[in-house]
Scaffold this active site. Structure first.
Site, PDB file in Angstrom:
ATOM      1  NE  ARG A 110      -4.021   1.971   0.980  1.00 48.50           N
ATOM      2  CZ  ARG A 110      -5.031   2.306   0.174  1.00 48.50           C
ATOM      3  NH1 ARG A 110      -5.085   1.864  -1.064  1.00 48.50           N
ATOM      4  NH2 ARG A 110      -6.004   3.062   0.611  1.00 48.50           N
ATOM      5  CB  THR A 387      -9.524  -0.485  -7.759  1.00 49.76           C
ATOM      6  OG1 THR A 387      -9.353   0.714  -7.028  1.00 49.76           O
ATOM      7  CG2 THR A 387      -8.852  -1.602  -7.030  1.00 49.76           C
ATOM      8  CG  ASN A 407      -8.265   6.782  -4.558  1.00 51.13           C
ATOM      9  OD1 ASN A 407      -9.071   5.942  -4.181  1.00 51.13           O
ATOM     10  ND2 ASN A 407      -8.396   8.048  -4.265  1.00 51.13           N
ATOM     11  CG  ASP A 429      -8.327   5.523  -0.262  1.00 44.82           C
ATOM     12  OD1 ASP A 429      -9.380   6.037  -0.688  1.00 44.82           O
ATOM     13  OD2 ASP A 429      -7.861   4.469  -0.715  1.00 44.82           O
ATOM     14  CB  SER A 448      -7.234  -0.002   1.376  1.00 44.39           C
ATOM     15  OG  SER A 448      -7.714  -0.703   0.265  1.00 44.39           O
ATOM     16  CB  SER A 449     -12.601  -0.777   0.527  1.00 39.66           C
ATOM     17  OG  SER A 449     -12.981   0.419   1.117  1.00 39.66           O
ATOM     18  N   GLY A 470     -14.070  -1.508  -6.444  1.00 40.07           N
ATOM     19  CA  GLY A 470     -15.379  -0.933  -6.136  1.00 40.07           C
ATOM     20  C   GLY A 470     -15.414  -0.124  -4.851  1.00 40.07           C
ATOM     21  N   GLY A 471     -14.251   0.294  -4.334  1.00 37.32           N
ATOM     22  CA  GLY A 471     -14.254   1.058  -3.085  1.00 37.32           C
ATOM     23  C   GLY A 471     -14.918   0.236  -1.993  1.00 37.32           C
TER      24      GLY A 471
HETATM   25  N1  GLU Z   1      -8.416   3.535  -3.030  1.00 37.94           N
HETATM   26  C1  GLU Z   1      -9.453   2.582  -2.854  1.00 37.94           C
HETATM   27  C2  GLU Z   1      -9.148   1.625  -1.705  1.00 37.94           C
HETATM   28  O1  GLU Z   1      -8.002   1.354  -1.451  1.00 37.94           O
HETATM   29  C3  GLU Z   1      -9.551   1.814  -4.082  1.00 37.94           C
HETATM   30  C4  GLU Z   1     -10.563   0.749  -4.054  1.00 37.94           C
HETATM   31  C5  GLU Z   1     -11.434   0.796  -5.274  1.00 37.94           C
HETATM   32  O2  GLU Z   1     -11.522   1.833  -5.901  1.00 37.94           O
HETATM   33  O3  GLU Z   1     -11.999  -0.215  -5.607  1.00 37.94           O
HETATM   34  O4  GLU Z   1     -10.043   1.152  -1.087  1.00 37.94           O
END
Ligand code: GLU
Length: 566
Positions: A110, A387, A407, A429, A448-449, A470-471
């Site tokens: 990360r 992503t 991101n 984030d 992060s997600s 998908g965040g």
């Molecule tokens: N920056 C987001 C994270 O780390 C990206 C995830 C995404 O866009 O799917 O959660």
């Protein structure tokens, strides 16, 4: 007569029990069938969001490379093919299951906040300017993808395939160019304002001030040059020499904070994955600084307290308890999660079964619990739509799942002059949830997600490898794919193609894919107090699942990727 009737009844019962439920599936994009998103193979499988990346991964495996080798080659390929989603200017997470050692390691590459970053860096003239964390030089966190891939190769590859050979296909791809596909064209349009602010970005994605459109050829010669340096020198091809100097110069000239010290910082990448059981399966997933794994496990633990497989996937009670479980785990995510090197996280407690039992007891089976009543704090939700994720199994049975990101689409919007590197905007984030646990500090990783996940059966055999972009919706996509396979016994293709819901506590709304809930179910959920909202989600699950003696790979039909094996 009676016994004939009895055996008919038993047969019908067995048939009903063994049938996967009628899940409502998304339509495939025009020109493709749902079946074209699936592949079946005995030995090895690669599933990615782009056909060319899948092919590169498969060719590495066919040459005797391992899942780790294929993952490295695929990561570089996606850097070229998806400059809107991921790449060497970004970072990510990976799980690696070593079959021989019967061990999974979590690899964390990360990005982190530059050492000169501070909590007040986005306050201008006394006011917070959130745009600065999203676009341009101040939004860039220290890129870690190349360091992560380099370390992964050093520690986990058997080196049958030399490092340069894993980078080579991507160098060729960047130099030869490829035809711009709809998602890339759409992302350029969406980010054209910020891309136009930087010469190198404009030259690449808006030549002659016109956004590239579908069918145009995107050639990335500068990126090919950078990849050549990485092929020749590994880590040093990015973090030292010309490339490093160019990154620092571009960022600083545009008002950013990254220095050579940031780039040269050495960070161990190996960490312990999270592990918990669900319905007798073992779920292994990503620990903080991703919130993905904790939130996924906490939700699964709560759902284990309810008979959702008996209720069925579309029963209002199933959707209700899923929503309520998600609400509670997303509140904990906002409260407790951040970079574990900076904040104390009650990790064991959060993923414990008895904690989930207490939370599950707080769910009123007839009524929605308003988020406000559970969380007195105002927390800001964050959406992200970029992503990429890929899943790989090799001939030896090793597996890699990895989610990688810059991101937002095109990250910060900055391409580094002369290098073709698209720099991330991962600093954004830190605003994912507005809590202290995730506040900016020098060297800290933003929450992060991302949730690359592996599932093993009772005998310890790998049965699923998956993840998604998908965040925050990554968590709900992975969750529902698991529920579809485990509780509702859906086929891998149906498990991925089935329409999904999403709830993340803030905002307090139950989002659902168009056509998923019929009028009666919607009405019942509304009467329970849920605010329903149709959504258009950015998730793309990449699943590999064991079915009898085959690997079945599925690339989410919401995208245009492929699964391929042999
Ligand atoms: N920056 C987001 C994270 O780390 C990206 C995830 C995404 O866009 O799917 O959660």
């Amino acid at each position: 007569m009676i016994s004939k009737f009895k055996s008919c009844f038993i047969f019908l019962l067995l048939f009903l029990v063994s049938c996967s439920p009628n899940l409502k599936l998304v339509d495939p994009p025009s020109g493709r069938t749902l079946g074209s998103f699936q592949a079946k193979a005995k030995q090895a499988m690669v599933v990615t969001a782009n056909k060319e990346a899948t092919d590169i991964g498969v060719s590495v495996l066919r040459k005797g490379g391992s899942a780790v080798d294929a993952a490295i080659a695929v990561s570089f390929a996606l850097s070229v093919l998806r400059p809107q989603s991921s790449g060497i200017g970004g970072g990510g997470f990976m799980l690696y299951f070593d079959k021989k050692k019967n061990k999974t390691v979590a690899l964390d590459f990360r990005e982190f906040a530059p050492f000169k970053a501070s909590r007040t860096m986005y306050i201008k003239e006394g006011k917070a300017d959130s745009k600065l964390a999203k676009d341009g030089a101040l939004s860039v966190a220290v890129p870690r993808l190349v360091a992560g891939l380099g370390d992964t190769y050093d520690h986990y590859s058997d080196k049958k395939i030399p490092w340069p050979d894993l980078v080579k296909p991507s160098i060729d791809l960047a130099r030869a160019g490829f035809s711009v596909y709809p998602h890339l064209a759409h992302s350029i349009l969406e980010r054209k304002d910020v891309l136009s602010r930087f010469n190198a970005s404009k030259k690449l994605f808006l030549p002659n001030s016109k956004p590239l459109k579908e069918g145009d050829i995107l050639v990335q010669s500068d990126l090919a040059g950078t990849l050549e340096k990485i092929a020749a020198k590994g880590w040093g091809g990015f973090y030292a020499g010309d490339v490093a100097t160019a990154i620092v110069r571009s960022v600083q000239l545009a008002g950013g904070l990254i220095t050579i010290d940031d780039l040269m910082a050495v960070e161990p990448i190996e960490t312990e994955p999270l592990e918990q059981t669900y319905q007798g399966y073992i779920v292994v997933t990503m620990p903080p600084p991703s919130s993905g794994g904790v939130t996924l496990i906490e939700t699964l633990n709560m759902l284990e307290e309810f008979p959702i497989s008996r209720w069925g996937p579309y029963h209002p009670k199933t959707i209700h308890v899923m929503t309520e479980a998600l609400r509670r785990s997303f509140i904990d995510r906002a409260r407790y999660l951040g970079d574990p090197h900076f904040v104390k996280i009650p990790l064991k407690g959060l993923i414990a079964k008895n904690y989930a039992k207490t939370l599950a007891e707080s769910i009123d089976i007839h009524r929605a619990t308003p988020t406000e009543s559970l969380s007195p704090k105002e927390l800001t939700p964050k959406e992200s739509e970029s992503t990429t994720h890929f899943s790989i199994i090799d001939v030896q049975g090793n597996a890699v799942v990895s989610t990688q990101t810059i991101n937002q689409y095109f990250g910060s919007g900055m391409v580094v002059e002369g290098t073709g590197i698209v720099l991330n905007d991962e600093m954004d984030d830190f605003s994912m949830v507005g809590s202290d646990a995730n506040a900016i500090e020098p060297g800290k990783k933003p929450l992060s997600s991302m949730a690359p996940t592996l599932v093993f059966n009772k005998k310890g055999e790998l049965v699923m490898a998956l993840g998604s972009p998908g965040g925050p919706r990554i968590i709900t996509a992975v969750l529902q794919t698991l529920l579809n396979r485990i509780d509702f016994e859906a086929s891998p293709l149906d498990a991925v193609a089935a329409k999904r819901i999403h709830h993340q506590a803030f905002p307090d709304e139950l989002q659902y894919e168009a056509g998923m809930l019929n009028a009666e179910v919607s009405q019942k959920l509304g009467a329970m107090g849920h605010a329903l909202k149709e959504l258009n989600p950015p998730w793309l699950v990449m699943l590999i699942s064991k079915v009898r003696n085959n690997w079945v790979g599925v690339s989410d039909p919401r995208g245009t990727g492929t699964a391929k094996g042999f």
